[in-house]
Design a protein around this motif. Structure first.
Motif, PDB file in Angstrom:
ATOM      1  N   ALA A   1       0.947  -1.200   0.037  1.00 52.13           N
ATOM      2  CA  ALA A   1      -0.091   0.000   0.015  1.00 52.13           C
ATOM      3  C   ALA A   1       0.780   1.284  -0.055  1.00 52.13           C
ATOM      4  O   ALA A   1       1.888   1.218   0.615  1.00 52.13           O
ATOM      5  CB  ALA A   1      -0.721  -0.116   1.253  1.00 52.13           C
ATOM      6  N   ASN A   2       0.308   2.332  -0.626  1.00 51.43           N
ATOM      7  CA  ASN A   2       1.086   3.431  -0.788  1.00 51.43           C
ATOM      8  C   ASN A   2       0.584   4.872  -0.027  1.00 51.43           C
ATOM      9  O   ASN A   2       0.581   5.716  -0.718  1.00 51.43           O
ATOM     10  CB  ASN A   2       1.542   3.782  -2.199  1.00 51.43           C
ATOM     11  N   ALA A   3      -0.271   4.491   0.896  1.00 55.37           N
ATOM     12  CA  ALA A   3      -1.014   5.490   1.589  1.00 55.37           C
ATOM     13  C   ALA A   3      -0.266   6.098   2.460  1.00 55.37           C
ATOM     14  O   ALA A   3       0.405   5.296   3.387  1.00 55.37           O
ATOM     15  CB  ALA A   3      -2.162   5.193   2.446  1.00 55.37           C
ATOM     16  N   HIS A   4       0.101   7.472   2.483  1.00 59.02           N
ATOM     17  CA  HIS A   4       0.897   8.102   3.534  1.00 59.02           C
ATOM     18  C   HIS A   4       0.100   9.358   4.336  1.00 59.02           C
ATOM     19  O   HIS A   4      -0.877   9.920   3.645  1.00 59.02           O
ATOM     20  CB  HIS A   4       2.170   8.826   2.807  1.00 59.02           C
ATOM     21  N   ALA A   5       0.553   9.803   5.288  1.00 63.27           N
ATOM     22  CA  ALA A   5      -0.134  10.825   5.955  1.00 63.27           C
ATOM     23  C   ALA A   5      -0.001  12.212   5.086  1.00 63.27           C
ATOM     24  O   ALA A   5       0.942  12.475   4.704  1.00 63.27           O
ATOM     25  CB  ALA A   5       0.514  11.216   7.315  1.00 63.27           C
ATOM     26  N   GLU A   6      -1.234  12.789   5.093  1.00 65.30           N
ATOM     27  CA  GLU A   6      -1.126  14.006   4.011  1.00 65.30           C
ATOM     28  C   GLU A   6      -0.266  15.116   4.548  1.00 65.30           C
ATOM     29  O   GLU A   6       0.345  15.657   3.376  1.00 65.30           O
ATOM     30  CB  GLU A   6      -2.653  14.573   4.089  1.00 65.30           C
ATOM     31  N   ALA A   7      -0.039  15.526   5.703  1.00 63.85           N
ATOM     32  CA  ALA A   7       0.777  16.445   6.144  1.00 63.85           C
ATOM     33  C   ALA A   7       2.289  16.012   5.685  1.00 63.85           C
ATOM     34  O   ALA A   7       2.946  16.950   5.384  1.00 63.85           O
ATOM     35  CB  ALA A   7       0.799  16.694   7.622  1.00 63.85           C
ATOM     36  N   ASP A   8       2.690  14.526   5.860  1.00 63.94           N
ATOM     37  CA  ASP A   8       4.065  14.485   5.375  1.00 63.94           C
ATOM     38  C   ASP A   8       4.450  14.598   4.206  1.00 63.94           C
ATOM     39  O   ASP A   8       5.527  15.146   3.689  1.00 63.94           O
ATOM     40  CB  ASP A   8       4.258  12.989   5.813  1.00 63.94           C
ATOM     41  N   VAL A   9       3.435  13.998   3.224  1.00 62.19           N
ATOM     42  CA  VAL A   9       3.718  14.189   1.712  1.00 62.19           C
ATOM     43  C   VAL A   9       3.767  15.629   1.333  1.00 62.19           C
ATOM     44  O   VAL A   9       4.772  15.789   0.352  1.00 62.19           O
ATOM     45  CB  VAL A   9       2.708  13.348   1.115  1.00 62.19           C
ATOM     46  N   ARG A  10       2.842  16.442   1.805  1.00 64.54           N
ATOM     47  CA  ARG A  10       2.679  17.737   1.296  1.00 64.54           C
ATOM     48  C   ARG A  10       4.110  18.512   1.981  1.00 64.54           C
ATOM     49  O   ARG A  10       4.565  19.289   1.039  1.00 64.54           O
ATOM     50  CB  ARG A  10       1.639  18.483   1.969  1.00 64.54           C
ATOM     51  N   ALA A  11       4.375  18.158   2.917  1.00 65.69           N
ATOM     52  CA  ALA A  11       5.585  18.749   3.509  1.00 65.69           C
ATOM     53  C   ALA A  11       6.751  18.582   3.021  1.00 65.69           C
ATOM     54  O   ALA A  11       8.001  19.272   2.541  1.00 65.69           O
ATOM     55  CB  ALA A  11       5.780  18.655   5.053  1.00 65.69           C
ATOM     56  N   PHE A  12       6.891  17.080   2.261  1.00 71.83           N
ATOM     57  CA  PHE A  12       8.079  16.451   1.736  1.00 71.83           C
ATOM     58  C   PHE A  12       8.104  17.308   0.265  1.00 71.83           C
ATOM     59  O   PHE A  12       9.318  17.870   0.000  1.00 71.83           O
ATOM     60  CB  PHE A  12       7.827  15.244   1.191  1.00 71.83           C
ATOM     61  N   TRP A  13       7.006  17.751  -0.424  1.00 70.13           N
ATOM     62  CA  TRP A  13       7.188  18.457  -1.496  1.00 70.13           C
ATOM     63  C   TRP A  13       7.685  19.854  -1.315  1.00 70.13           C
ATOM     64  O   TRP A  13       8.390  20.326  -2.120  1.00 70.13           O
ATOM     65  CB  TRP A  13       6.074  18.115  -2.320  1.00 70.13           C
ATOM     66  N   ALA A  14       7.098  20.478  -0.406  1.00 70.20           N
ATOM     67  CA  ALA A  14       7.440  21.867  -0.053  1.00 70.20           C
ATOM     68  C   ALA A  14       8.935  22.007   0.390  1.00 70.20           C
ATOM     69  O   ALA A  14       9.376  22.908  -0.110  1.00 70.20           O
ATOM     70  CB  ALA A  14       6.740  22.444   1.112  1.00 70.20           C
ATOM     71  N   ALA A  15       9.290  21.122   1.028  1.00 65.12           N
ATOM     72  CA  ALA A  15      10.822  21.003   1.528  1.00 65.12           C
ATOM     73  C   ALA A  15      11.794  20.842   0.128  1.00 65.12           C
ATOM     74  O   ALA A  15      12.732  21.418   0.020  1.00 65.12           O
ATOM     75  CB  ALA A  15      10.946  19.908   2.278  1.00 65.12           C
ATOM     76  N   LEU A  16      11.185  19.908  -0.703  1.00 59.98           N
ATOM     77  CA  LEU A  16      11.927  19.602  -2.062  1.00 59.98           C
ATOM     78  C   LEU A  16      11.839  21.058  -2.778  1.00 59.98           C
ATOM     79  O   LEU A  16      13.001  21.429  -3.448  1.00 59.98           O
ATOM     80  CB  LEU A  16      11.480  18.451  -2.682  1.00 59.98           C
ATOM     81  N   VAL A  17      10.896  21.863  -2.889  1.00 60.43           N
ATOM     82  CA  VAL A  17      10.896  22.920  -3.638  1.00 60.43           C
ATOM     83  C   VAL A  17      11.822  23.840  -2.819  1.00 60.43           C
ATOM     84  O   VAL A  17      12.741  24.624  -3.675  1.00 60.43           O
ATOM     85  CB  VAL A  17       9.615  23.585  -3.594  1.00 60.43           C
ATOM     86  N   ALA A  18      11.980  24.112  -1.628  1.00 59.62           N
ATOM     87  CA  ALA A  18      12.830  24.934  -0.942  1.00 59.62           C
ATOM     88  C   ALA A  18      14.357  24.805  -1.362  1.00 59.62           C
ATOM     89  O   ALA A  18      15.103  25.546  -1.612  1.00 59.62           O
ATOM     90  CB  ALA A  18      12.690  24.853   0.589  1.00 59.62           C
ATOM     91  N   GLU A  19      14.632  23.179  -1.282  1.00 59.93           N
ATOM     92  CA  GLU A  19      15.980  22.872  -1.505  1.00 59.93           C
ATOM     93  C   GLU A  19      16.320  23.222  -3.012  1.00 59.93           C
ATOM     94  O   GLU A  19      17.755  23.807  -3.229  1.00 59.93           O
ATOM     95  CB  GLU A  19      16.150  21.325  -1.321  1.00 59.93           C
ATOM     96  N   TRP A  20      15.590  22.955  -3.914  1.00 61.62           N
ATOM     97  CA  TRP A  20      15.587  23.361  -5.358  1.00 61.62           C
ATOM     98  C   TRP A  20      16.018  24.874  -5.717  1.00 61.62           C
ATOM     99  O   TRP A  20      16.938  25.284  -6.230  1.00 61.62           O
ATOM    100  CB  TRP A  20      14.390  22.816  -6.130  1.00 61.62           C
TER     101      TRP A  20
END
Length: 369
Positions: A200-219
Motif C-alpha cells: 500500500a502507498n497511503a501516507h499521511a497527508e501532512a508528511d507528503v505535502r511537507a516533503f514536496w514543499a521542502a524539496l521546492v525549498a531545496e531546489w
C-alpha cells in the motif's frame, strides 16, 4: 457511459516504449514487472514493424522518442539492442537503466547512437535497500560504479528516484545527493501500488505535502538541476496566474504505446503489460506483427473495453476533482491496481504525486521562503 469529453486518445503518440527483453538482473522489492526473471527477447521483426509508422511520425515532428525500457534493457546486450534500433530513423533513443552493467563499452555505445540515459537510483546507499540483486544482495555499489563510469566518459544522464517514505526531512538529503551525483534532470516517483508490487502507498497527508514543499525549498536554493515534478507544477501555477490554465493539459491523451517483446501493444499504461483479467483480457490492443501500429492506436482511441471504462473515469475526475486541470485524471494502472476498476477516480498515487505535490509547491510559495 460513452466517451463524450472534449478530448480523447490521440492516434499519433509523442513517443513509444520498446521492451527489448523482460529480463532484469536486479530484483527490486517495489518493482511492478511480473516477468523480470524471464529472459524473453524482442525479435528484430517487431522493431521493424513499429518503425514503419514511427519513422513517418518522426519525419513530421521536431522530436520523437523511442524509449528502451525493460526489464533491464542492457541485459539484451549491445549487439541485439543495436539491431533493434537500426530500423528507426530520425528519432531520439532513450534508455532507462539500473546502471549496474554500464562499462566503457556501453558508454561508447551510448555516444555512438546518441542515446539519452536515465538511471534508476534512490539516493545514498541507505536509501536503496529495495534495489537488490537476484540473490538479494545490495546493488548500490554496482549502481554507483556504473554512474561513475558515465561521468568519466562525460555521458549526460538523468535520474529516476523512487521514494517509499516521503517525509520533509528526506527532501534535503535527496536533493543534495543528486546535486553531487551530477545528473541533469531528477524525477521523483513516490512508490506506487501496481503490478506485482502490492504494498500500500497511503501516507499521511501532512508528511507528503511537507516533503514536496521542502524539496521546492531545496531546489530554489540551488536550482542547478531540473526537477521534473516541481517544474511541471510551477508551469501549471504560472498558467493559472496568466489565465491560461486550459492550455496546460493536452487536448487529447497520449496513448503512450508500449511494445512488448512479442509485439503486443499496450496503451496508456506500460504497467499493464504482462497481466490479464477475466473482465479485460490481457489489456493489449493488438500486435504489430499482424496489424500496423497506427491502426491499433486508431482502434484504441475508439475506447472499447477497459479503455472506454478508463475514459469514463477520466470524465468523472473532470467533473468532480478541483485538481483535474493539473493532473488530467488518475493514471489507468493506478486505478486498476489500487481500486480494481478503471472508472474509479481518486487514487493514493494521485494524492501523493499530484494533489500533495501541487499543494506543497503552493505551501512553499505562500510562506514566501
Amino acid at each position: 457511459m460513452a466517451w463524450t469529453g472534449m478530448s480523447g486518445i490521440a492516434t499519433v503518440p509523442g513517443y513509444v516504449v520498446m521492451q527489448p527483453t523482460t529480463l532484469c538482473n536486479l530484483d527490486c522489492t517495489y518493482c511492478y514487472l511480473p516477468e523480470r526473471a524471464l529472459n524473453k527477447r524482442m525479435p528484430v521483426a517487431v522493431a521493424e514493424a513499429v518503425a514503419i509508422d514511427v519513422n513517418e511520425w518522426a519525419s513530421r515532428t521536431e522530436r520523437f522518442s523511442v524509449v528502451w525500457h525493460g526489464g533491464e534493457p542492457m541485459t539484451a546486450g549491445r549487439a541485439a539492442l543495436a539491431d533493434l534500433m537500426a530500423p528507426f530513423r530520425g528519432v531520439e533513443h532513450h534508455v532507462q537503466t539500473n546502471a549496474t552493467l554500464i562499462d566503457d563499452e556501453w558508454c561508447a555505445f551510448f555516444a555512438e547512437h546518441g542515446m539519452h540515459v536515465s538511471v534508476s537510483v534512490d539516493g545514498p546507499a541507505e536509501r536503496n535497500s529495495a534495489r537488490v540483486t537476484r540473490s538479494h544482495k545490495p546493488a548500490y555499489d554496482r549502481i554507483e560504479r556504473g554512474i561513475a563510469t558515465l561521468r568519466a566518459h562525460d555521458v549526460p544522464f538523468s535520474v529516476l528516484c523512487v521514494v517509499s517514505d516521503p517525509r520533509p526531512e528526506l527532501a534535503g538529503e535527496l536533493y543534495h545527493y543528486f546535486l553531487d551525483l551530477g545528473c541533469d534532470v531528477l524525477g521523483i516517483n513516490i512508490e506506487e501500488q501496481e503490478g506485482v508490487n502490492g504494498r500500500a502507498n497511503a501516507h499521511a497527508e501532512a508528511d507528503v505535502r511537507a516533503f514536496w514543499a521542502a524539496l521546492v525549498a531545496e531546489w530554489r536554493r540551488n536550482p542547478r538541476i531540473h526537477v521534473r515534478e516541481i517544474e511541471h507544477a510551477l508551469r501549471y501555477a504560472g498558467a493559472v496566474l496568466a489565465g491560461a490554465a486550459d492550455d496546460v493539459l493536452p487536448k487529447r491523451l497520449d496513448p503512450i504505446p508500449t511494445i512488448a517483446v512479442d509485439g503486443r501493444v499496450f496503451v496508456l499504461s506500460p504497467e499493464l503489460a504482462g497481466f490479464s483479467d477475466e473482465r479485460y483480457g490481457d489489456f493489449s490492443s493488438g500486435n504489430v506483427l499482424s496489424t500496423p501500429l497506427r491502426q491499433i492506436l486508431c482502434a484504441a482511441a475508439d475506447g472499447p473495453g477497459w479503455v472506454g471504462e478508463f475514459l469514463t473515469g477520466v470524465e468523472q475526475c473532470r467533473a468532480t476533482c478541483p485538481y483535474f486541470g493539473f493532473c488530467g485524471g488518475a493514471h489507468a494502472a493506478n486505478r486498476y491496481f489500487e481500486l480494481g476498476r478503471f472508472d474509479a477516480t481518486e487514487t493514493d498515487h494521485c494524492r501523493n504525486s499530484k494533489i500533495r505535490l501541487l499543494e506543497g509547491v503552493l505551501d512553499h510559495a505562500s510562506h514566501g521562503t
